[in-house]
Design an enzyme around this catalytic site. Structure first.
Site, PDB file in Angstrom:
ATOM      1  N   ARG A 124     -49.626 -11.566  22.954  1.00  0.00           N
ATOM      2  CA  ARG A 124     -48.898 -10.646  22.258  1.00  0.00           C
ATOM      3  C   ARG A 124     -50.377  -9.811  21.572  1.00  0.00           C
ATOM      4  NH1 ARG A 124     -45.297 -12.566  18.222  1.00  0.00           N
ATOM      5  NH2 ARG A 124     -45.386 -10.567  17.265  1.00  0.00           N
TER       6      ARG A 124
ATOM      7  N   HIS B 103     -42.786 -17.874   3.279  1.00  0.00           N
ATOM      8  CA  HIS B 103     -43.695 -17.412   4.384  1.00  0.00           C
ATOM      9  C   HIS B 103     -44.102 -15.879   4.321  1.00  0.00           C
ATOM     10  CE1 HIS B 103     -45.504 -17.128   8.605  1.00  0.00           C
ATOM     11  NE2 HIS B 103     -44.824 -15.978   8.470  1.00  0.00           N
TER      12      HIS B 103
ATOM     13  N   SER C  83     -41.152 -15.704  16.375  1.00  0.00           N
ATOM     14  CA  SER C  83     -42.353 -16.488  16.052  1.00  0.00           C
ATOM     15  C   SER C  83     -42.394 -17.019  14.739  1.00  0.00           C
ATOM     16  CB  SER C  83     -43.414 -15.446  16.189  1.00  0.00           C
ATOM     17  OG  SER C  83     -44.561 -15.746  15.731  1.00  0.00           O
TER      18      SER C  83
ATOM     19  N   ASP D 144     -45.155 -20.449  20.810  1.00  0.00           N
ATOM     20  CA  ASP D 144     -45.441 -19.437  20.053  1.00  0.00           C
ATOM     21  C   ASP D 144     -47.097 -19.318  20.081  1.00  0.00           C
ATOM     22  OD1 ASP D 144     -44.978 -17.185  17.972  1.00  0.00           O
ATOM     23  OD2 ASP D 144     -46.321 -18.629  16.748  1.00  0.00           O
TER      24      ASP D 144
ATOM     25  N   LYS E  20     -41.323 -21.333  13.835  1.00  0.00           N
ATOM     26  CA  LYS E  20     -42.351 -22.291  13.347  1.00  0.00           C
ATOM     27  C   LYS E  20     -41.909 -22.994  11.989  1.00  0.00           C
ATOM     28  CE  LYS E  20     -45.470 -19.260  14.002  1.00  0.00           C
ATOM     29  NZ  LYS E  20     -46.472 -18.277  13.750  1.00  0.00           N
TER      30      LYS E  20
HETATM   31  N1  URA Z   1     -47.043 -13.792  12.035  1.00  0.00           N
HETATM   32  C1  URA Z   1     -46.083 -14.832  12.799  1.00  0.00           C
HETATM   33  O1  URA Z   1     -46.254 -16.039  12.374  1.00  0.00           O
HETATM   34  N2  URA Z   1     -45.995 -14.315  14.055  1.00  0.00           N
HETATM   35  C2  URA Z   1     -45.776 -12.997  14.319  1.00  0.00           C
HETATM   36  O2  URA Z   1     -45.493 -12.691  15.509  1.00  0.00           O
HETATM   37  C3  URA Z   1     -46.438 -12.074  13.399  1.00  0.00           C
HETATM   38  C4  URA Z   1     -46.746 -12.652  12.191  1.00  0.00           C
END
Ligand code: URA
Length: 434
Positions: free
Chosen positions: A168, A82, A183, A161, A187
């Site tokens: 946000r 990621h 966040s 999220d 995921k």
């Molecule tokens: N990427 C994400 O998935 N969440 C965040 O809060 C920032 C970047």
């Protein structure tokens, strides 16, 4: 329990309990706690931060707001990467087929472009016919057969999220280390990967502008992941300039294929190979990153990752012959150029400015509901450290329309920084945090 008490406790710098966080997040998802209270809480977190225990509890609560991908019955290991987001960052498209060719499965759930950062789903969808809205069944089938599947989050994966990130985004609370940590990791935990390599970016084109802030985020991600039992490592990499030479949806898919054919630009290959080396170690195919890197280099030279990539395009509905036919020509007709305004060295091409120019061009979007263009983008002919003569071609630019081109060209011209002396080469990989 009342939401207002939780907000006030966080406002006053107190540590929230798992029960309080669960109450808030559950109430937000089921609609009993309004957005204005969650906004106030997010701003309190932005200013007061969260302890490691609190961050891990928030991650778990968010993860439990939905359902996790069931990968039972598919042989692993499952390793994903990621990135915290950048400009020209197409490493996912290179890594998934590369590690799949080495026998490691990558259940990749990605996001879309937002603001100046690109999105893997938008890049993939620039391939004619390619579908990223896979059902859970399709995802499992393609992952089991091709070694990787690339899809968007379904509605039931971490719904907390989906809501919170959008909130946000419009309340100035994105750049909070505990909120970013929860966040991302919620995921990733839902995807079902056994292990995770994080590419934490720092620099003008990243969330974290300086290396110290990048390192803080990387440590938060690694420590929280470890607290939740995830095997995880993070690389801190430079995002002051776009990665590679292409910024744009189809342009970046093309450049990924160049990499899989052994013709990728040096910076993109370097970051991709260093990330891949760690994925291979976490997938138990190599004892250390140096051995992992050698394995990845040999695999790329065999041409097998390219075959895995094309097989995945076919499995996800893409038209492979058409994709190969469009290579080098699938560009928007609204074309412009940026030429050097002085002779000397290019100090850098500012990633943030190129990323922002991508919004009027049609590469990215300001709001999640906006459409993007497959054929818009920028090709960088020169980058930091290159010597230029005044008038040399620095960028070719393609826009979705003439207004977008007119808006982007001055921003792109401004992104080019010059130097009289040769600049010190940038260190692409600053450190590893395990
Ligand atoms: N990427 C994400 O998935 N969440 C965040 O809060 C920032 C970047």
């Amino acid at each position: 329990m009342r939401a207002v008490d939780i907000i006030m406790r966080k406002r006053d710098g107190k540590e929230l309990s798992r029960e309080e966080l669960a109450f808030l997040i559950k109430g937000y998802v089921d609609g009993t706690i309004p957005e204005y209270q969650v906004s106030a809480w997010a701003m309190a977190v932005f200013f007061q931060g969260m302890s490691p225990v609190e961050t891990a509890a928030l991650t778990e609560v968010m993860f439990k707001s939905g359902t996790a991908m069931d990968l039972s019955g598919i042989a692993g290991p499952f390793v994903d990467k990621h990135s915290t987001g950048g400009v020209g960052d197409k490493t996912s498209l290179i890594l998934a087929p590369l590690i799949a060719a080495l026998g490691i499965k990558d259940p990749m759930m990605s996001g879309r472009a937002l603001g100046h950062t690109g999105g893997t789903l938008d890049k993939l969808e620039s391939i004619p016919g390619y579908r990223t809205n896979l059902s859970a069944g399709e995802f499992r089938e393609i992952l089991g057969r091709d070694g990787f599947a690339m899809a968007g989050q379904t509605r039931d994966v971490v719904p907390a999220d989906r809501l919170l990130y959008a909130l946000r985004d419009v309340t100035g609370t994105v750049e909070s280390i505990p909120l970013i940590t929860a966040s991302i990791l919620a995921k990733k935990a839902a995807e079902g990967a056994d292990a995770l390599v994080l590419d934490v970016k720092y620099g003008s084109g990243a969330f974290m502008k300086d290396p110290a802030a990048g390192e803080q985020l990387a440590r938060s991600l690694v420590n929280t992941g470890a607290a939740l039992g995830m095997r995880i490592t993070a690389l801190l990499t430079d995002m002051n300039e776009p990665l590679g030479a292409m910024v744009g949806n189809f342009l970046e898919v093309e450049e990924s294929l160049d990499c899989l054919e052994g013709n990728g630009p040096a910076d993109l290959m370097e970051v991709s190979l260093e990330l891949a080396a760690r994925m291979v170690v976490l997938g138990n195919k190599a004892p250390d990153p140096a051995a992992g890197r050698r394995l990845c280099e040999a695999c790329l030279a065999s041409g097998r990752p390219r075959e895995f990539f094309l097989a995945n395009i076919q499995s996800q509905g893409g038209d492979v012959p058409r994709f190969l036919e469009l290579r080098g020509t699938y560009r928007s007709p609204y074309e412009g150029e940026i030429r050097a305004v002085q002779s000397g060295y290019i100090a850098r091409i500012d990633a943030w400015k190129v990323g922002h120019a991508g919004i009027p061009l049609g590469v990215g979007r300001n709001r999640t509901e906006d459409a993007v263009s497959p054929t818009a983008g920028v090709q960088l002919h020169r980058k930091g450290g290159d010597l230029v003569e005044a008038g040399d071609l620095v960028m070719t630019v393609w826009a979705k329309d003439t207004a977008g081109l007119a808006a982007a060209l001055p921003q792109l011209a401004e992104a080019v920084e010059y130097a009289e002396k040769q600049p010190v080469p940038r260190r692409l990989l600053l450190k590893e945090i395990t």
